[in-house]
Design a protein around this motif. Structure first.
Motif, mmCIF file in Angstrom:
data_model
loop_
_atom_site.group_PDB
_atom_site.id
_atom_site.type_symbol
_atom_site.label_atom_id
_atom_site.label_comp_id
_atom_site.label_asym_id
_atom_site.label_seq_id
_atom_site.Cartn_x
_atom_site.Cartn_y
_atom_site.Cartn_z
ATOM 1 N N ASP A 307 93.465 39.670 67.402
ATOM 2 C CA ASP A 307 93.922 41.049 67.571
ATOM 3 C C ASP A 307 92.927 41.912 68.355
ATOM 4 O O ASP A 307 93.215 43.075 68.648
ATOM 5 N N LEU A 308 91.776 41.357 68.709
ATOM 6 C CA LEU A 308 90.831 42.055 69.585
ATOM 7 C C LEU A 308 90.910 41.548 71.027
ATOM 8 O O LEU A 308 90.154 42.004 71.877
ATOM 9 N N ILE A 309 91.820 40.619 71.297
ATOM 10 C CA ILE A 309 91.932 40.003 72.617
ATOM 11 C C ILE A 309 93.177 40.522 73.322
ATOM 12 O O ILE A 309 94.283 40.459 72.777
ATOM 13 N N ASP A 310 93.001 41.044 74.528
ATOM 14 C CA ASP A 310 94.147 41.555 75.293
ATOM 15 C C ASP A 310 94.861 40.461 76.063
ATOM 16 O O ASP A 310 96.074 40.544 76.272
ATOM 17 N N ALA A 311 94.127 39.444 76.502
ATOM 18 C CA ALA A 311 94.764 38.375 77.272
ATOM 19 C C ALA A 311 93.954 37.094 77.147
ATOM 20 O O ALA A 311 92.724 37.119 77.225
ATOM 21 N N ILE A 312 94.661 35.990 76.932
ATOM 22 C CA ILE A 312 94.073 34.658 77.065
ATOM 23 C C ILE A 312 94.683 34.039 78.315
ATOM 24 O O ILE A 312 95.909 33.973 78.451
ATOM 25 N N VAL A 313 93.821 33.595 79.218
ATOM 26 C CA VAL A 313 94.266 32.990 80.470
ATOM 27 C C VAL A 313 93.953 31.500 80.428
ATOM 28 O O VAL A 313 92.800 31.107 80.209
ATOM 29 N N CYS A 314 94.975 30.668 80.597
ATOM 30 C CA CYS A 314 94.763 29.237 80.797
ATOM 31 C C CYS A 314 95.571 28.812 82.012
ATOM 32 O O CYS A 314 96.272 29.630 82.615
ATOM 33 N N GLU A 315 95.463 27.548 82.389
ATOM 34 C CA GLU A 315 96.126 27.115 83.630
ATOM 35 C C GLU A 315 97.646 27.126 83.518
ATOM 36 O O GLU A 315 98.354 27.119 84.531
ATOM 37 N N LYS A 316 98.165 27.216 82.282
ATOM 38 C CA LYS A 316 99.617 27.243 82.076
ATOM 39 C C LYS A 316 100.197 28.645 82.145
ATOM 40 O O LYS A 316 101.414 28.818 82.199
ATOM 41 N N GLY A 317 99.320 29.661 82.107
ATOM 42 C CA GLY A 317 99.803 31.032 82.174
ATOM 43 C C GLY A 317 98.906 31.988 81.408
ATOM 44 O O GLY A 317 97.803 31.641 80.995
ATOM 45 N N VAL A 318 99.401 33.190 81.205
ATOM 46 C CA VAL A 318 98.654 34.262 80.540
ATOM 47 C C VAL A 318 99.357 34.616 79.234
ATOM 48 O O VAL A 318 100.575 34.824 79.211
ATOM 49 N N ILE A 319 98.590 34.672 78.157
ATOM 50 C CA ILE A 319 99.108 35.103 76.859
ATOM 51 C C ILE A 319 98.537 36.485 76.583
ATOM 52 O O ILE A 319 97.345 36.636 76.314
ATOM 53 N N GLU A 320 99.379 37.505 76.654
ATOM 54 C CA GLU A 320 98.927 38.861 76.366
ATOM 55 C C GLU A 320 99.091 39.153 74.880
ATOM 56 O O GLU A 320 100.073 38.759 74.259
ATOM 57 N N ASN A 321 98.097 39.819 74.314
ATOM 58 C CA ASN A 321 98.098 40.149 72.883
ATOM 59 C C ASN A 321 98.495 38.920 72.061
ATOM 60 O O ASN A 321 99.556 38.871 71.435
ATOM 61 N N PRO A 322 97.650 37.898 72.062
ATOM 62 C CA PRO A 322 98.036 36.585 71.538
ATOM 63 C C PRO A 322 98.411 36.579 70.058
ATOM 64 O O PRO A 322 97.817 37.273 69.234
ATOM 65 N N THR A 323 99.419 35.771 69.758
ATOM 66 C CA THR A 323 99.835 35.452 68.404
ATOM 67 C C THR A 323 100.116 33.953 68.369
ATOM 68 O O THR A 323 100.203 33.297 69.416
ATOM 69 N N GLU A 324 100.283 33.401 67.169
ATOM 70 C CA GLU A 324 100.572 31.974 67.080
ATOM 71 C C GLU A 324 101.876 31.628 67.790
ATOM 72 O O GLU A 324 101.969 30.610 68.483
ATOM 73 N N ALA A 325 102.877 32.472 67.644
ATOM 74 C CA ALA A 325 104.159 32.203 68.298
ATOM 75 C C ALA A 325 104.005 32.166 69.811
ATOM 76 O O ALA A 325 104.570 31.293 70.498
ATOM 77 N N LYS A 326 103.237 33.095 70.371
ATOM 78 C CA LYS A 326 103.037 33.134 71.823
ATOM 79 C C LYS A 326 102.228 31.936 72.302
ATOM 80 O O LYS A 326 102.510 31.369 73.360
#
Length: 332
Positions: A307-326
């Motif tokens: 909940d302190l992360i705005d975006a996780i970037v990996c080679e498959k795409g960008v996860i904004e405001n990450p959750t387990e479902a995302k």
């Protein structure tokens, strides 16, 4: 824009690793001819950074296969070299899958080289995706070393910074010193100055003051393991940066290949955190800097909640405001 340095080199019958313990003032190579020597290089920090550790370990298995040594023993010594970086176990598991298929040393080498090449390709993709999130003339903070030295080339968080600079989206980098091994002061600074990327070194403890007094757009960091819900283990001090970033309205980005995700771990509470010997804090290059009888607590990673992360970037795409479902939706 790719990195001007490649720290992991397969030399035909041995592995060459650029010794990151002596940079930036000396460029010395460690030649490894068996899995034990590779494990020593990993544990001793000659090679570091989660992706680079995985690549080196894959080549370590090849070395023992070339000389018909016991595969299980080689895998075990490599697996025990660093407990937190999931890329290490991911690479070993991938190599074991090939070995179980009846592969010889040549086939194992081809797989290790493929892991190496794939990491570089992933870095370039992540660099492009992450750079697209930055505004023009962005000012960013980065922590530890996440560049070519920590990967198969280009870098994760530092790869985003490289890519952003190449397209004109970067005005200034502030890189933390990253105690106690000073990866930011020694390694990130070395990479940035080699490529003339505008950068200033700051003390770890100066980051919150910097955010409070100057316009910072993003904190960009790497990861050693990411849980299924997006909680992220990274170099000690990352969590503090995330807390400060949230307090000051600064966005926080984690950049890591998909192999860094550990979907078997539901949250960061289950991520094993490596603790190293007290002398890394009480000494510097063998010279004491604290009283000789001083004890120390030396965790080398911490966990940043999703909940302190705005975006996780990996080679498959960008996860904004990450959750387990995302996370699970992107990784399948």
């Amino acid at each position: 824009m790719t990195a001007s340095v490649q720290p992991i080199v397969w030399a035909g019958d041995h592995l060459r690793l650029l010794d990151q313990r002596v940079l930036p003032h000396e460029e010395r190579w460690v030649d490894c001819r068996n899995a034990f020597q590779v494990a020593e290089a990993i544990h001793g920090m000659a090679v570091r950074g989660a992706p680079a550790i995985g690549i080196a370990a894959a080549y370590g298995l090849v070395l023992d296969a070339l000389h018909h040594r016991d595969y299980d023993a080689a895998e075990l010594v490599l697996a025990e070299s660093r407990p937190t970086a999931v890329n290490l176990r991911w690479a070993l598991a991938r190599m074991r899958g090939v070995w179980r298929g009846g592969a010889d040393a040549a086939r194992l080498l081809a797989e290790a080289q493929l892991i190496h090449a794939e990491d570089l390709a992933q870095n370039l993709t992540m660099g492009k995706l992450g750079a697209a999130l930055l505004p023009r003339d962005a000012t960013v903070i980065t922590h530890c070393n996440t560049g070519a030295l920590a990967t198969g080339g280009h870098g994760t968080a530092l790869g985003v910074i490289r890519s952003a600079y190449a397209i004109g989206h970067l005005a200034q980098v502030y890189n933390t010193e990253t105690r106690p091994w000073l990866q930011g002061a020694r390694l990130t600074a070395w990479e940035l100055t080699r490529e003339n990327i505008p950068a200033k070194l700051i003390a770890d403890g100066a980051a919150a003051h910097l955010m409070a007094t100057q316009k910072i757009d993003w904190v960009i960091v790497g990861a050693d393991r990411i849980a299924a819900n997006g909680d992220t283990a990274n170099k000690i001090g990352t969590y503090s940066l995330a807390v400060s970033a949230r307090r000051h309205g600064v966005k926080f980005m984690v950049v890591a290949p998909s192999g860094t995700f550990d979907l078997q771990i539901r949250s960061g509470q289950s991520i094993p955190i490596e603790e190293r010997v007290p002398r890394e804090l009480t000494e510097f290059r063998g010279a004491p800097i604290a009283p000789l009888d001083m004890d120390a607590w030396n965790p080398v990673f911490d966990v940043t909640p999703a909940d302190l992360i705005d975006a996780i970037v990996c080679e498959k795409g960008v996860i904004e405001n990450p959750t387990e479902a995302k996370v699970r939706a992107l990784l399948g």
